[in-house]
Design a protein around this motif. Structure first.
Motif, PDB file in Angstrom:
ATOM      1  N   SER A   1       0.842  -1.195   0.000  1.00 18.75           N
ATOM      2  CA  SER A   1       0.000   0.000   0.000  1.00 18.75           C
ATOM      3  C   SER A   1       0.873   1.238   0.000  1.00 18.75           C
ATOM      4  O   SER A   1       1.998   1.229   0.495  1.00 18.75           O
ATOM      5  N   LEU A   2       0.332   2.269  -0.584  1.00 19.12           N
ATOM      6  CA  LEU A   2       0.957   3.577  -0.592  1.00 19.12           C
ATOM      7  C   LEU A   2       0.064   4.486   0.234  1.00 19.12           C
ATOM      8  O   LEU A   2      -1.098   4.707  -0.104  1.00 19.12           O
ATOM      9  N   GLU A   3       0.624   4.979   1.342  1.00 21.18           N
ATOM     10  CA  GLU A   3      -0.113   5.916   2.185  1.00 21.18           C
ATOM     11  C   GLU A   3       0.389   7.322   1.857  1.00 21.18           C
ATOM     12  O   GLU A   3       1.589   7.571   1.866  1.00 21.18           O
ATOM     13  N   ILE A   4      -0.539   8.205   1.539  1.00 21.07           N
ATOM     14  CA  ILE A   4      -0.196   9.588   1.220  1.00 21.07           C
ATOM     15  C   ILE A   4      -0.753  10.480   2.316  1.00 21.07           C
ATOM     16  O   ILE A   4      -1.921  10.365   2.692  1.00 21.07           O
ATOM     17  N   THR A   5       0.095  11.349   2.842  1.00 26.60           N
ATOM     18  CA  THR A   5      -0.328  12.348   3.809  1.00 26.60           C
ATOM     19  C   THR A   5      -0.212  13.704   3.129  1.00 26.60           C
ATOM     20  O   THR A   5       0.794  13.990   2.475  1.00 26.60           O
ATOM     21  N   ASP A   6      -1.244  14.518   3.260  1.00 27.44           N
ATOM     22  CA  ASP A   6      -1.241  15.840   2.638  1.00 27.44           C
ATOM     23  C   ASP A   6      -2.082  16.766   3.515  1.00 27.44           C
ATOM     24  O   ASP A   6      -2.651  16.338   4.523  1.00 27.44           O
ATOM     25  N   PHE A   7      -2.165  18.027   3.118  1.00 28.87           N
ATOM     26  CA  PHE A   7      -2.943  19.023   3.841  1.00 28.87           C
ATOM     27  C   PHE A   7      -3.874  19.733   2.864  1.00 28.87           C
ATOM     28  O   PHE A   7      -3.501  19.962   1.709  1.00 28.87           O
ATOM     29  N   ALA A   8      -5.061  20.083   3.336  1.00 34.07           N
ATOM     30  CA  ALA A   8      -6.000  20.852   2.523  1.00 34.07           C
ATOM     31  C   ALA A   8      -6.938  21.614   3.446  1.00 34.07           C
ATOM     32  O   ALA A   8      -7.170  21.207   4.592  1.00 34.07           O
ATOM     33  N   GLU A   9      -7.479  22.714   2.925  1.00 24.49           N
ATOM     34  CA  GLU A   9      -8.511  23.423   3.673  1.00 24.49           C
ATOM     35  C   GLU A   9      -9.745  22.529   3.688  1.00 24.49           C
ATOM     36  O   GLU A   9      -9.971  21.771   2.743  1.00 24.49           O
ATOM     37  N   PRO A  10     -10.536  22.582   4.772  1.00 23.99           N
ATOM     38  CA  PRO A  10     -11.680  21.672   4.903  1.00 23.99           C
ATOM     39  C   PRO A  10     -12.589  21.626   3.680  1.00 23.99           C
ATOM     40  O   PRO A  10     -13.009  20.552   3.265  1.00 23.99           O
ATOM     41  N   ASP A  11     -12.884  22.784   3.066  1.00 18.90           N
ATOM     42  CA  ASP A  11     -13.789  22.786   1.917  1.00 18.90           C
ATOM     43  C   ASP A  11     -13.086  22.373   0.620  1.00 18.90           C
ATOM     44  O   ASP A  11     -13.732  22.271  -0.420  1.00 18.90           O
ATOM     45  N   GLU A  12     -11.786  22.118   0.675  1.00 14.71           N
ATOM     46  CA  GLU A  12     -11.040  21.686  -0.515  1.00 14.71           C
ATOM     47  C   GLU A  12     -10.529  20.247  -0.392  1.00 14.71           C
ATOM     48  O   GLU A  12      -9.913  19.731  -1.314  1.00 14.71           O
ATOM     49  N   LYS A  13     -10.822  19.619   0.735  1.00 17.86           N
ATOM     50  CA  LYS A  13     -10.300  18.270   0.976  1.00 17.86           C
ATOM     51  C   LYS A  13     -10.804  17.255  -0.054  1.00 17.86           C
ATOM     52  O   LYS A  13     -10.027  16.456  -0.578  1.00 17.86           O
TER      53      LYS A  13
END
Length: 128
Positions: free
Chosen positions: A96-108
């Motif tokens: 598996s490839l786990e990706i961690t990222d960040f986004a504003e709640p309405d852009e997730k």
């Protein structure tokens, strides 16, 4: 100003070599096959180009064939990054490839859709 939130997504690949997947996550040729149009990697930084947009990221963490974290340099005042982490399932032989990222709640949702599309390209590039 809205706050970005961390999120994780996981993609399972039935048959993929760790070495091949790792190369697609950390080399200019591998990353340009699915992540960006052009990638240049220096000593500790990467330059990603999409169309005419250029973004730089610092490689802040690397554990060979396991995990790599890139921090966007345009977010110096905030610690936003994206990370790829490889997990192996010995029982099934899957990876598996786990990706961690960040986004504003309405852009997730849009961010996840974009990753889904990028990972589809990754799978094609890996021949799976």
């Amino acid at each position: 100003m809205k706050r970005k939130e961390k999120f994780h997504i996981e993609y399972v690949f039935d048959k993929v070599s760790n070495h091949s997947l790792w190369n697609h996550l950390t080399t200019p040729m591998g990353l340009s096959a699915w992540f960006a149009d052009e990638v240049n990697i220096g000593r500790d930084t990467c330059t990603f180009t999409w169309n005419k947009t250029v973004e730089e990221a610092e490689i802040v963490f690397i554990r060979p064939e396991t995990a790599v974290r890139y921090r966007w340099l345009n977010d110096e005042d905030r610690p936003f990054y994206f990370e790829f982490r490889i997990h192996n399932f010995e029982l099934t032989g899957a990876t598996s490839l786990e990706i961690t990222d960040f986004a504003e709640p309405d852009e997730k949702a849009d961010a996840i859709t974009l990753w889904d599309s990028q990972v589809d390209e990754l799978k094609r590039s890996l021949g799976i």
